[in-house]
Design a protein around this motif. Sequence first.
Motif, PDB file in Angstrom:
ATOM      1  N   ILE A 403       0.836  -1.206   0.000  1.00 46.31           N
ATOM      2  CA  ILE A 403       0.000   0.000   0.000  1.00 46.31           C
ATOM      3  C   ILE A 403       0.866   1.249   0.000  1.00 46.31           C
ATOM      4  CG2 ILE A 403      -1.647   1.334   1.376  1.00 46.31           C
ATOM      5  CD1 ILE A 403      -2.872  -1.308   2.287  1.00 46.31           C
ATOM      6  N   SER A 404       1.918   1.266   0.813  1.00 48.48           N
ATOM      7  CA  SER A 404       2.799   2.444   0.865  1.00 48.48           C
ATOM      8  C   SER A 404       3.466   2.699  -0.479  1.00 48.48           C
ATOM      9  CB  SER A 404       3.863   2.247   1.956  1.00 48.48           C
ATOM     10  OG  SER A 404       3.269   2.082   3.217  1.00 48.48           O
ATOM     11  N   PHE A 405       3.982   1.643  -1.114  1.00 51.85           N
ATOM     12  CA  PHE A 405       4.629   1.821  -2.419  1.00 51.85           C
ATOM     13  C   PHE A 405       3.617   2.296  -3.459  1.00 51.85           C
ATOM     14  CE2 PHE A 405       6.183   0.561  -6.565  1.00 51.85           C
ATOM     15  CZ  PHE A 405       7.519   0.925  -6.517  1.00 51.85           C
ATOM     16  N   PHE A 406       2.410   1.730  -3.428  1.00 52.81           N
ATOM     17  CA  PHE A 406       1.379   2.130  -4.399  1.00 52.81           C
ATOM     18  C   PHE A 406       1.062   3.617  -4.277  1.00 52.81           C
ATOM     19  CE2 PHE A 406      -3.028   2.885  -5.583  1.00 52.81           C
ATOM     20  CZ  PHE A 406      -3.093   2.315  -6.845  1.00 52.81           C
ATOM     21  N   ILE A 407       0.933   4.113  -3.046  1.00 54.99           N
ATOM     22  CA  ILE A 407       0.618   5.529  -2.833  1.00 54.99           C
ATOM     23  C   ILE A 407       1.737   6.408  -3.377  1.00 54.99           C
ATOM     24  CG2 ILE A 407       0.362   7.311  -1.065  1.00 54.99           C
ATOM     25  CD1 ILE A 407      -2.179   5.797  -1.508  1.00 54.99           C
ATOM     26  N   LEU A 408       2.992   6.064  -3.071  1.00 56.83           N
ATOM     27  CA  LEU A 408       4.118   6.869  -3.563  1.00 56.83           C
ATOM     28  C   LEU A 408       4.215   6.795  -5.079  1.00 56.83           C
ATOM     29  CD1 LEU A 408       6.834   5.970  -0.888  1.00 56.83           C
ATOM     30  CD2 LEU A 408       5.559   8.113  -1.102  1.00 56.83           C
ATOM     31  N   GLY A 412       2.961  10.407  -5.843  1.00 58.22           N
ATOM     32  CA  GLY A 412       4.207  11.160  -5.772  1.00 58.22           C
ATOM     33  C   GLY A 412       4.755  11.309  -4.364  1.00 58.22           C
ATOM     34  N   LYS A 413       5.716  12.211  -4.219  1.00 59.80           N
ATOM     35  CA  LYS A 413       6.435  12.382  -2.958  1.00 59.80           C
ATOM     36  C   LYS A 413       5.495  12.725  -1.806  1.00 59.80           C
ATOM     37  CE  LYS A 413      10.784  13.965  -5.076  1.00 59.80           C
ATOM     38  NZ  LYS A 413      11.801  15.058  -5.099  1.00 59.80           N
ATOM     39  N   ALA A 414       5.910  12.302  -0.594  1.00 56.28           N
ATOM     40  CA  ALA A 414       5.084  12.580   0.579  1.00 56.28           C
ATOM     41  C   ALA A 414       5.943  12.514   1.826  1.00 56.28           C
ATOM     42  CB  ALA A 414       3.938  11.563   0.688  1.00 56.28           C
ATOM     43  N   THR A 415       5.597  13.348   2.803  1.00 54.08           N
ATOM     44  CA  THR A 415       6.216  13.231   4.115  1.00 54.08           C
ATOM     45  C   THR A 415       5.653  11.990   4.804  1.00 54.08           C
ATOM     46  OG1 THR A 415       4.504  14.558   5.198  1.00 54.08           O
ATOM     47  CG2 THR A 415       6.403  15.741   4.272  1.00 54.08           C
ATOM     48  N   LEU A 416       6.265  11.617   5.919  1.00 56.19           N
ATOM     49  CA  LEU A 416       5.808  10.429   6.639  1.00 56.19           C
ATOM     50  C   LEU A 416       4.355  10.599   7.097  1.00 56.19           C
ATOM     51  CD1 LEU A 416       7.073   7.713   7.522  1.00 56.19           C
ATOM     52  CD2 LEU A 416       7.438   8.736   9.775  1.00 56.19           C
ATOM     53  N   GLN A 433     -12.827   0.302   4.886  1.00 54.03           N
ATOM     54  CA  GLN A 433     -12.337  -0.203   6.167  1.00 54.03           C
ATOM     55  C   GLN A 433     -11.536   0.880   6.889  1.00 54.03           C
ATOM     56  OE1 GLN A 433     -13.047  -3.129   7.447  1.00 54.03           O
ATOM     57  NE2 GLN A 433     -13.926  -4.198   5.683  1.00 54.03           N
ATOM     58  N   HIS A 434     -11.668   0.897   8.227  1.00 51.21           N
ATOM     59  CA  HIS A 434     -10.865   1.796   9.057  1.00 51.21           C
ATOM     60  C   HIS A 434      -9.584   1.093   9.466  1.00 51.21           C
ATOM     61  CE1 HIS A 434     -13.823   4.999   9.492  1.00 51.21           C
ATOM     62  NE2 HIS A 434     -14.750   4.073   9.716  1.00 51.21           N
ATOM     63  N   CYS A 435      -8.488   1.851   9.529  1.00 50.76           N
ATOM     64  CA  CYS A 435      -7.217   1.253   9.917  1.00 50.76           C
ATOM     65  C   CYS A 435      -6.264   2.345  10.399  1.00 50.76           C
ATOM     66  CB  CYS A 435      -6.588   0.509   8.732  1.00 50.76           C
ATOM     67  SG  CYS A 435      -4.945  -0.159   9.065  1.00 50.76           S
ATOM     68  N   ASN A 436      -5.583   2.091  11.515  1.00 48.81           N
ATOM     69  CA  ASN A 436      -4.522   2.980  11.984  1.00 48.81           C
ATOM     70  C   ASN A 436      -3.224   2.500  11.349  1.00 48.81           C
ATOM     71  OD1 ASN A 436      -2.958   4.827  13.347  1.00 48.81           O
ATOM     72  ND2 ASN A 436      -2.975   3.701  15.273  1.00 48.81           N
ATOM     73  N   PHE A 437      -2.897   3.014  10.192  1.00 47.37           N
ATOM     74  CA  PHE A 437      -1.814   2.472   9.366  1.00 47.37           C
ATOM     75  C   PHE A 437      -0.463   2.639  10.054  1.00 47.37           C
ATOM     76  CE2 PHE A 437       1.091   2.230   5.765  1.00 47.37           C
ATOM     77  CZ  PHE A 437       0.557   1.153   5.070  1.00 47.37           C
ATOM     78  N   ASP A 438       0.322   1.560  10.067  1.00 47.32           N
ATOM     79  CA  ASP A 438       1.652   1.566  10.671  1.00 47.32           C
ATOM     80  C   ASP A 438       2.671   1.989   9.611  1.00 47.32           C
ATOM     81  OD1 ASP A 438       3.861   1.241  12.213  1.00 47.32           O
ATOM     82  OD2 ASP A 438       3.609  -0.904  12.586  1.00 47.32           O
ATOM     83  N   VAL A 439       2.747   3.285   9.369  1.00 44.70           N
ATOM     84  CA  VAL A 439       3.559   3.788   8.270  1.00 44.70           C
ATOM     85  C   VAL A 439       5.050   3.670   8.561  1.00 44.70           C
ATOM     86  CG1 VAL A 439       3.586   6.181   9.065  1.00 44.70           C
ATOM     87  CG2 VAL A 439       3.754   5.692   6.611  1.00 44.70           C
ATOM     88  N   ASP A 440       5.453   3.806   9.817  1.00 46.14           N
ATOM     89  CA  ASP A 440       6.885   3.757  10.146  1.00 46.14           C
ATOM     90  C   ASP A 440       7.489   2.414   9.757  1.00 46.14           C
ATOM     91  OD1 ASP A 440       7.410   6.326  11.857  1.00 46.14           O
ATOM     92  OD2 ASP A 440       5.515   5.526  12.569  1.00 46.14           O
ATOM     93  N   SER A 456      16.060  15.789  -0.085  1.00 42.92           N
ATOM     94  CA  SER A 456      16.803  16.664   0.828  1.00 42.92           C
ATOM     95  C   SER A 456      15.938  17.279   1.920  1.00 42.92           C
ATOM     96  CB  SER A 456      17.471  17.797   0.022  1.00 42.92           C
ATOM     97  OG  SER A 456      16.477  18.527  -0.698  1.00 42.92           O
ATOM     98  N   ILE A 457      14.631  17.361   1.714  1.00 41.03           N
ATOM     99  CA  ILE A 457      13.749  17.963   2.727  1.00 41.03           C
ATOM    100  C   ILE A 457      12.922  16.892   3.462  1.00 41.03           C
ATOM    101  CG2 ILE A 457      13.613  20.192   1.561  1.00 41.03           C
ATOM    102  CD1 ILE A 457      10.919  19.388   0.431  1.00 41.03           C
ATOM    103  N   GLY A 458      13.303  15.612   3.295  1.00 40.89           N
ATOM    104  CA  GLY A 458      12.700  14.557   4.083  1.00 40.89           C
ATOM    105  C   GLY A 458      11.465  13.909   3.498  1.00 40.89           C
ATOM    106  N   ARG A 459      11.134  14.229   2.243  1.00 42.04           N
ATOM    107  CA  ARG A 459       9.969  13.585   1.619  1.00 42.04           C
ATOM    108  C   ARG A 459      10.387  12.254   1.011  1.00 42.04           C
ATOM    109  NH1 ARG A 459       7.815  17.983  -2.496  1.00 42.04           N
ATOM    110  NH2 ARG A 459      10.058  17.831  -2.998  1.00 42.04           N
ATOM    111  N   TYR A 460       9.485  11.282   1.079  1.00 40.68           N
ATOM    112  CA  TYR A 460       9.764   9.945   0.546  1.00 40.68           C
ATOM    113  C   TYR A 460       9.308   9.863  -0.912  1.00 40.68           C
ATOM    114  CZ  TYR A 460      10.742   8.384   5.284  1.00 40.68           C
ATOM    115  OH  TYR A 460      11.291   8.237   6.526  1.00 40.68           O
ATOM    116  N   PHE A 461      10.095   9.134  -1.706  1.00 44.66           N
ATOM    117  CA  PHE A 461       9.718   8.892  -3.099  1.00 44.66           C
ATOM    118  C   PHE A 461      10.203   7.494  -3.482  1.00 44.66           C
ATOM    119  CE2 PHE A 461      13.969  10.607  -3.199  1.00 44.66           C
ATOM    120  CZ  PHE A 461      14.618   9.891  -4.186  1.00 44.66           C
ATOM    121  N   CYS A 462       9.567   6.913  -4.496  1.00 44.97           N
ATOM    122  CA  CYS A 462       9.903   5.543  -4.886  1.00 44.97           C
ATOM    123  C   CYS A 462      10.505   5.518  -6.283  1.00 44.97           C
ATOM    124  CB  CYS A 462       8.651   4.655  -4.844  1.00 44.97           C
ATOM    125  SG  CYS A 462       7.393   5.086  -6.072  1.00 44.97           S
ATOM    126  N   VAL A 463      11.178   4.441  -6.599  1.00 47.90           N
ATOM    127  CA  VAL A 463      11.699   4.228  -7.944  1.00 47.90           C
ATOM    128  C   VAL A 463      10.557   3.706  -8.817  1.00 47.90           C
ATOM    129  CG1 VAL A 463      14.008   3.750  -7.046  1.00 47.90           C
ATOM    130  CG2 VAL A 463      12.412   1.858  -7.432  1.00 47.90           C
TER     131      VAL A 463
END
Length: 490
Positions: A403-408, A412-416, A433-440, A456-463
């Motif tokens: 799910i995390s990879f699909f969103i990125l 696109g880029k996103a902070t945690l 469905q409700h879920c407290n996603f464990d993003v870390d 450089s500013i801490g945003r995550y991005f995928c290949v």
Amino acid sequence: MAETNTNNKKEVIRLERESVIPILKPKLTVHLANLIEHTSDRAEFLKLCKRVEYTIRAWYLLQFEDLMQLYSLFDPVYGSQKLEQQNLSPEEVDILELNFLTYLFQVMEKSNFKIASNEEIEVAQSGQYLLNLPINVDESKLDKKLLKRYFEEHPCENLPDFADKYVIFRRGIGIDKTTDYFFLEKVDAIIGRLWAWILRKTRLERVLSRRSSSLPKRDPKKDDETTAEAEQDGLYAERVRFETMELSLSNLLSKITIQEPTFDRMIVVYRRASPQTKAEHGIYVKHFKHIPMADMEIVLPEKKNPSLTPMDWVKFLISAVVGLVAVVGSVEMPKADFWVMFAILSTVIGYIAKTYFTFQQNMVTYQNLITQSMYDKQLDSGRGTLLHLCDDVIQQEVKEVIISFFILMEQGKATLEDLDHRCEDLIQDEFGQHCNFDVDDAVHKLEKLGIVSRDSIGRYFCVGLKRANEIIGTTTEELVIKAAQFSGAS
């Protein structure tokens, strides 16, 4: 689970979001693949999902093998024989016991199980559902050393009072509904309310109401606020039980439905007390499903046989005294009213009979619930439970990473923090469905796989998808599948 609140005769339990992703992995991967625009990218995405699962499974393989090897020494059935063959000293056995519990509790945490706290258990037991008997644990039959040693070396917050004897893990929330005529229960509720009215009139209510509630008193305004918040998020469950139900002629002779929130999964860990002749090393791990919160006593280990409580006997005695005093008082009146005496005696005798026959009926229900917990609600125990937990950990971690990879990939880029919200929104919008996603944890594994980085500013991005598959590379499982296909074709 946070607390209960009664509002407009509705009893509501406010719940906290859990980290479990309640979606089957095949359904998740296929649905997300269908959201991708290009067909070629869909194939690459499905390939990536398989490689992610194969890789995460390989990461955990050695840890799970250690867990199963350790458990083989503490299996209540065959573990003692294997321990004897090892010729281990008592100190070495103690170390292996703690190592097993350490692995087990880590797996429980990874599988999003939580240790039930005192507050949660008090809220769960503050109501009654199908089980209406006081159930107690025979603590003399339980070991009090093993878990105490473990928690001394691994401190944990909000441990329940009984954590030195047994631990209850819980995960997931559901609803259980039962529809029936409940004739005896309705009569019991009516007589109980009539008895309460007599106690108020005779001012004996204080004598019989010394069972103070174990739940802390709360500010009603605060309760209203938390309940409104819960209803807004949909994180609440309503209890429907006889104690708060309006009974009338219309529903007295018709079927009614009661309901109770359930713990979707419960796991109990304990050890039996050692006999004087031989040390007990077996560790019991029992797995249950769909346990009503108010009836959670059915999963407790080494339960005592229920019996009439001292309070019941006190009620018997006071009922007889109240009846005798009332009858004598009526006889000494200038004009003794036979029907008043009859009504008083009937009520007292009816209450005594109600207490006795209700106990007998509850005993039958208790035996049925225990039987059901053994055959229907107990999923597994011992090695089977551990294997289930190991696979559950893998499935949850794979879903978080996908799910995390699909969103990125799609957004696109996103902070945690943004990634966390986007993943939760996706689960809500696409699967309801409700879920407290464990993003870390998800991002940590994506970085470990080498397919997600930070700018450089801490945003995550995928290949890209193709590059991600190249980085992970062909897995052993894929080679085995290709070899099997080749040998089948030849």
